[in-house]
Design an enzyme around this catalytic site. Sequence first.
Site, PDB file in Angstrom:
ATOM      1  N   ARG A  25      49.736  44.792  -4.281  1.00 22.64           N
ATOM      2  CA  ARG A  25      50.706  44.322  -3.296  1.00 22.64           C
ATOM      3  C   ARG A  25      50.968  42.823  -3.502  1.00 22.64           C
ATOM      4  NH1 ARG A  25      51.598  46.833   2.485  1.00 22.64           N
ATOM      5  NH2 ARG A  25      53.207  47.863   1.286  1.00 22.64           N
ATOM      6  N   ARG A  88      46.123  35.967   6.062  1.00 22.45           N
ATOM      7  CA  ARG A  88      45.913  37.371   5.675  1.00 22.45           C
ATOM      8  C   ARG A  88      47.095  38.186   6.173  1.00 22.45           C
ATOM      9  NH1 ARG A  88      43.816  42.338   5.409  1.00 22.45           N
ATOM     10  NH2 ARG A  88      43.417  43.455   7.346  1.00 22.45           N
ATOM     11  N   SER A  91      46.883  45.500   7.309  1.00 19.61           N
ATOM     12  CA  SER A  91      47.209  46.593   8.228  1.00 19.61           C
ATOM     13  C   SER A  91      46.018  46.819   9.156  1.00 19.61           C
ATOM     14  CB  SER A  91      47.536  47.863   7.448  1.00 19.61           C
ATOM     15  OG  SER A  91      46.417  48.277   6.712  1.00 19.61           O
ATOM     16  N   ARG A 217      59.098  51.459   8.428  1.00 15.85           N
ATOM     17  CA  ARG A 217      57.919  50.826   7.825  1.00 15.85           C
ATOM     18  C   ARG A 217      58.336  49.605   7.016  1.00 15.85           C
ATOM     19  NH1 ARG A 217      55.914  56.107   6.982  1.00 15.85           N
ATOM     20  NH2 ARG A 217      56.623  56.230   4.837  1.00 15.85           N
TER      21      ARG A 217
HETATM   22  N1  HPA Z   1      40.254  50.857  10.540  1.00 17.38           N
HETATM   23  C1  HPA Z   1      39.968  49.792   9.813  1.00 17.38           C
HETATM   24  N2  HPA Z   1      40.835  49.160   9.075  1.00 17.38           N
HETATM   25  C2  HPA Z   1      42.094  49.615   9.061  1.00 17.38           C
HETATM   26  C3  HPA Z   1      42.461  50.736   9.777  1.00 17.38           C
HETATM   27  C4  HPA Z   1      41.494  51.381  10.573  1.00 17.38           C
HETATM   28  O1  HPA Z   1      41.776  52.368  11.241  1.00 17.38           O
HETATM   29  N3  HPA Z   1      43.764  50.967   9.555  1.00 17.38           N
HETATM   30  C5  HPA Z   1      44.187  50.016   8.703  1.00 17.38           C
HETATM   31  N4  HPA Z   1      43.172  49.191   8.390  1.00 17.38           N
END
Ligand code: HPA
Length: 232
Positions: A25, A88, A91, A217
């Site tokens: 990425r 950072r 997600s 997204r």
């Molecule tokens: N847990 C931890 N880290 C993450 C998650 C999760 O559900 N989803 C994206 N990163």
Amino acid sequence: MSTPHNQANKGEIAKTVLMPGDPLRAKYLAETYLENVRVFNTTRNMLGYTGTYKGKEISIMGSGMGMPSIGIYSYELYHFYDVDNIIRIGSCGGFKEELHLRDIVIVQGACTDSNYAHQYELPGTFSAISDYGLLEKAVALAKEKKVPYHVGNVLTSDIFYHADDKADKWIKMGCLATEMESYALFCNAAYAGKKALTLLTVSDSLVMKEETTAEEREKTFTAMMEIALEIA
Ligand code: HPA
């Protein structure tokens, strides 16, 4: 000068580094958003690039997953490469119904189930927080772009696949979401006297079953990227 994890010479890395977890990425983002891109690291495939965005020099480097990984790379960036700001971009898993998939979380503080801060031998617990100046700029940009965003505490966990549902108490304490890197990043920033911020998109939810389209997204991910690049 290089380290066991980063082959860059001093001066090859900008003062601000954006860190997605995935090194591919980092490659994609550098090639998409930056001009005059140079690669500065390929060690362990933890790709790092420097280029310019609207004339400003910025670096983008993968952090890997989890606190040990981001702990190594961010420590070296702050202490050995004179980096001042790390943002950072990652997600998270949403903890609340108000957090819809692809919303942006601007991380104000991070709680943890890890021992990362024990190294400092503090006579208590350390509250790992993001830099207020970076946070304020991120909020202003999120408002300007009219993207759905939330500001608050997250849980930085050592565990992705929890043995059973251990999230409830963190949810009760107001954590918005879970991810695996920010606590270590904020500790490293504090220890180095430097700045850090985390921007997350909600990629899954622990409390909601939702689906989004590829277009949705892409839209919020792009907004998060632009916020990070414009703060830098
Ligand atoms: N847990 C931890 N880290 C993450 C998650 C999760 O559900 N989803 C994206 N990163």
